[in-house]
Design an enzyme around this catalytic site. Structure first.
Site, mmCIF file in Angstrom:
data_model
loop_
_atom_site.group_PDB
_atom_site.id
_atom_site.type_symbol
_atom_site.label_atom_id
_atom_site.label_comp_id
_atom_site.label_asym_id
_atom_site.label_seq_id
_atom_site.Cartn_x
_atom_site.Cartn_y
_atom_site.Cartn_z
ATOM 1 N N ARG A 322 -7.538 6.769 9.476
ATOM 2 C CA ARG A 322 -7.465 7.690 8.348
ATOM 3 C C ARG A 322 -8.871 8.206 8.020
ATOM 4 O O ARG A 322 -9.749 7.433 7.653
ATOM 5 C CB ARG A 322 -6.888 6.992 7.108
ATOM 6 C CG ARG A 322 -5.463 6.466 7.296
ATOM 7 C CD ARG A 322 -4.432 7.552 7.147
ATOM 8 N NE ARG A 322 -3.096 7.091 7.504
ATOM 9 C CZ ARG A 322 -2.252 6.476 6.665
ATOM 10 N NH1 ARG A 322 -2.623 6.258 5.407
ATOM 11 N NH2 ARG A 322 -1.061 6.104 7.068
ATOM 12 N N GLU A 324 -10.348 9.411 5.603
ATOM 13 C CA GLU A 324 -10.480 9.568 4.151
ATOM 14 C C GLU A 324 -11.856 9.064 3.726
ATOM 15 O O GLU A 324 -12.215 7.932 4.036
ATOM 16 C CB GLU A 324 -9.385 8.784 3.429
ATOM 17 C CG GLU A 324 -7.971 9.245 3.755
ATOM 18 C CD GLU A 324 -6.925 8.377 3.068
ATOM 19 O OE1 GLU A 324 -7.310 7.526 2.240
ATOM 20 O OE2 GLU A 324 -5.729 8.542 3.368
ATOM 21 N N ARG A 330 -10.709 -1.256 -1.301
ATOM 22 C CA ARG A 330 -9.415 -1.470 -0.637
ATOM 23 C C ARG A 330 -9.083 -0.409 0.409
ATOM 24 O O ARG A 330 -7.932 -0.269 0.809
ATOM 25 C CB ARG A 330 -8.282 -1.559 -1.676
ATOM 26 C CG ARG A 330 -8.005 -0.281 -2.442
ATOM 27 C CD ARG A 330 -6.753 -0.438 -3.287
ATOM 28 N NE ARG A 330 -6.248 0.844 -3.761
ATOM 29 C CZ ARG A 330 -5.055 1.022 -4.320
ATOM 30 N NH1 ARG A 330 -4.243 0.001 -4.474
ATOM 31 N NH2 ARG A 330 -4.667 2.206 -4.718
ATOM 32 N N HIS A 331 -10.083 0.349 0.858
ATOM 33 C CA HIS A 331 -9.853 1.379 1.866
ATOM 34 C C HIS A 331 -10.716 1.148 3.106
ATOM 35 O O HIS A 331 -11.890 0.782 3.003
ATOM 36 C CB HIS A 331 -10.167 2.778 1.309
ATOM 37 C CG HIS A 331 -9.102 3.314 0.405
ATOM 38 N ND1 HIS A 331 -9.100 3.090 -0.949
ATOM 39 C CD2 HIS A 331 -7.999 4.066 0.674
ATOM 40 C CE1 HIS A 331 -8.038 3.685 -1.492
ATOM 41 N NE2 HIS A 331 -7.360 4.272 -0.522
ATOM 42 N N GLU A 475 -0.547 -1.418 -4.061
ATOM 43 C CA GLU A 475 0.407 -1.022 -3.026
ATOM 44 C C GLU A 475 0.037 -1.609 -1.670
ATOM 45 O O GLU A 475 -1.116 -1.558 -1.246
ATOM 46 C CB GLU A 475 0.433 0.508 -2.931
ATOM 47 C CG GLU A 475 1.353 1.044 -1.860
ATOM 48 C CD GLU A 475 0.616 1.889 -0.837
ATOM 49 O OE1 GLU A 475 0.932 1.759 0.353
ATOM 50 O OE2 GLU A 475 -0.274 2.662 -1.234
ATOM 51 N N SER A 478 4.305 1.626 2.013
ATOM 52 C CA SER A 478 4.934 2.883 1.603
ATOM 53 C C SER A 478 6.072 3.173 2.559
ATOM 54 O O SER A 478 5.906 3.056 3.781
ATOM 55 C CB SER A 478 3.907 4.017 1.637
ATOM 56 O OG SER A 478 4.479 5.214 1.171
ATOM 57 N N ARG A 530 -4.612 -5.234 3.623
ATOM 58 C CA ARG A 530 -4.332 -5.318 2.186
ATOM 59 C C ARG A 530 -3.486 -6.541 1.851
ATOM 60 O O ARG A 530 -3.711 -7.197 0.833
ATOM 61 C CB ARG A 530 -3.631 -4.041 1.700
ATOM 62 C CG ARG A 530 -4.557 -2.863 1.560
ATOM 63 C CD ARG A 530 -3.893 -1.737 0.796
ATOM 64 N NE ARG A 530 -4.772 -0.575 0.679
ATOM 65 C CZ ARG A 530 -4.447 0.538 0.034
ATOM 66 N NH1 ARG A 530 -3.264 0.657 -0.548
ATOM 67 N NH2 ARG A 530 -5.306 1.544 -0.028
#
Length: 556
Positions: A322, A324, A330-331, A475, A478, A530
């Site tokens: 990803r 991002e 947490r990423h 979370e 998903s 996670r």
């Protein structure tokens, strides 16, 4: 007539006196003499020391029982075929001689005749002692007491029960009386990072920046995450880090174990794509021969295409990329996805039940099979025990009900707004208070904040048949029912913000796969790191990745 005496020489013809050496020349000669004497004395001392050492070596009764071994594989070597013992079984060898490989946590000489070592193998540590005697020389005691920390050893010794528990080792009722000790690989010192420091908690800086401060009641500073990650091979030697990755391995094994019994097939989907198929800018582009390619953001399209290919249930454990620019605790830009997809019979809640039971199985088995590792990590990063509901009683909270709970608790949030991380955590505390569970599902998300392939809700066109699973208010998964009609899927893709072309290079094959009959299906994707982070109560997700990748880090 006698010869007459020669006439006296004139003053100018008087004989010259020999030239006297200068003061500088005298000093130089004296220095040369002293230098020569010192050199001779040094040679004499060196010879004496050599003779003394040779005499001592000749008297060293332990000379064949210690030392540094040649590099294994560098020369011909005949294996001893001596059985090696795992320290976890040391209690089975009381009063017996054992041989084992280990490394040095600490070595210290108490005196010329006594030394203690803390030896480690895996998560087990044991105290070792060596005392000079008629059969063990003082030279060997000195060698053992000065072995550098982290050196790899092969040790032979007697297993002896102790009268008082040993506090400094995990093996508390036994110690090793050393008979032989050989260094297989000597550690250079000083180490760039002390392993003992990696056993201590991170400084409370939120993201693990290099803010180092002493722990309460401790003069030593806490070592920041960047320092640890820059010296990761040393950092990973810490028992707490070994425990983290044992738990992580356990989650993968339990994921596959549960789903295999449910009839899921393990698959491997491509990670190099010809187009950024799911849309958006959060994708890594790479040069692929003479054209561009992209790293997969998820296995989503391929999972669904396999359902269309008549695979009823599929699962995958693989990397996810990803792009991002999220520098949070947490990423990650590369993480491990635990994915599954399955057809269902009548309602997408059948899929939700499988996901919920899967996680309950993993949580319960972590408590049963990995309690030692879990307790070790939580002893450093203190967190409350994870509160679990019973099977079939996982709280399922409609999204709009969750919004209502937050509003009643003082949060300002719209009916169809996406929840921020603080709001998710707040909701998690409210759910724990109301339902007594750290694990719950949020159902029927607004369709505007879900992917284009998500099935719209039949009860409200602004909602969707989608869900997230949460641990401690954060979370971890998903998922949703997927659209299995090519026409509806194409329509939803065109209406998506931003729009996606159903006939595009990365989407046409995907959309077309539903034109030939595909059963209703759904699934979900978990972030492995996670799950481990929230289960163990770790402050930063980078601690759950062996060599983490984030927007700032691509080495080591």
């Amino acid at each position: 007539m006698a010869d007459s005496a020669p006439a006296a020489s004139s003053a100018g013809d008087a004989p010259q006196q020999p030239e006297q050496p200068s003061k500088n020349a005298l000093k130089k000669a004296q220095k040369e003499k002293e230098k020569a004497e010192k050199k001779a004395a040094a040679k004499a001392r060196e010879l004496a020391e050599r003779q003394k050492k040779e005499a001592a070596d000749a008297e060293d009764v332990s000379k064949d029982s210690y030392g540094e071994l040649p590099l294994i594989g560098s020369k011909d070597f005949k294996p001893t075929e001596t059985p090696r013992v795992d320290l976890s079984t040391v209690a089975e060898h009381e009063d017996k001689e054992i041989t084992f490989r280990c490394w040095v946590e600490n070595a210290r000489s108490q005196s010329a005749k006594l030394a203690f070592l803390n030896l480690r193998q895996g998560l087990n540590t044991v105290q070792a002692v060596i005392a000079a005697s008629d059969k063990l020389s003082k030279q060997m005691v000195k060698f053992c007491g000065t072995v550098s920390t982290e050196s790899t050893l092969v040790v032979t010794g007697l297993v002896k029960r102790v009268k008082e528990p040993i506090k400094s080792a995990t093996i508390k009722d036994f110690e090793i009386h050393i008979l032989k000790l050989f260094v297989e690989a000597k550690a250079e010192i000083p180490l760039p990072l002390q392993v003992d420091d990696a056993e201590r908690p991170l400084p409370d800086t939120g993201l693990g920046e290099e803010e180092e401060k002493p722990a309460e009641g401790d003069a030593r500073p806490l070592v920041g995450l960047n320092t640890r990650l820059n010296n990761r091979t040393i950092d990973l030697r810490a028992k707490v880090n070994h425990a983290i990755f044992v738990v992580k391995s356990g989650v993968c094994g339990l994921f596959q174990e549960f789903l295999s019994k449910q009839g899921f097939t393990l698959v491997q989907t491509p990670k190099i794509l010809g187009a950024a198929s799911e849309g958006g800018a959060n994708v890594f582009e790479l040069k692929y021969f003479d054209r561009s390619a992209y790293l997969a953001q998820s296995p989503q399209f391929y999972k669904q295409m396999l359902i269309a290919s008549r695979f009823q249930k599929v699962m995958e454990i693989g990397p996810v990329f990803r792009a991002e620019n999220s520098n949070t605790a947490r990423h990650l830009t590369e993480f491990t996805g635990l994915d599954l997809e399955m057809e269902f019979q009548e309602h997408y809640h059948e899929v939700m039940r499988v996901l919920e039971d899967l996680m309950l199985f993993i949580f319960n088995e972590l408590n049963a099979r990995y309690k030692k590792e879990t307790d070790l990590v939580r002893s450093v990063y203190h967190v409350d025990d994870f509160k679990l509901p019973e099977s079939g009683k996982v709280p399922r909270i409609p999204f709009l009900e969750g919004i209502k709970m937050l509003r009643e608790a003082g949060e300002e949030v719209g009916d169809y707004d996406d929840l921020s991380t603080p709001q998710e955590k707040h909701l998690g505390r409210l759910v724990l208070e109301k339902y007594g569970s750290d694990f719950y599902t949020l159902d029927q998300f607004p369709i505007a904040i879900r992917p284009a392939y998500t099935m719209p809700s039949p009860s409200n066109p602004l909602l969707s048949n989608s869900y997230d699973l949460f641990m401690r208010g954060q979370e971890i998964c998903s998922g949703a029912q997927r659209i299995h009609s090519a026409e509806l899927l194409a329509s939803q893709m065109r209406k998506h913000d931003p729009p996606i072309d159903p006939n595009g290079a990365g989407t046409k094959d995907y959309v077309d796969s539903f034109r030939y009959g595909c059963p209703p299906h759904g699934g979900g994707g978990f972030g492995l790191e996670r799950i481990v982070q929230f289960w163990l109560g770790l402050p930063n997700i980078r601690m759950t990745s062996l060599f983490p990748r984030d927007p700032q880090r691509v080495t080591p």
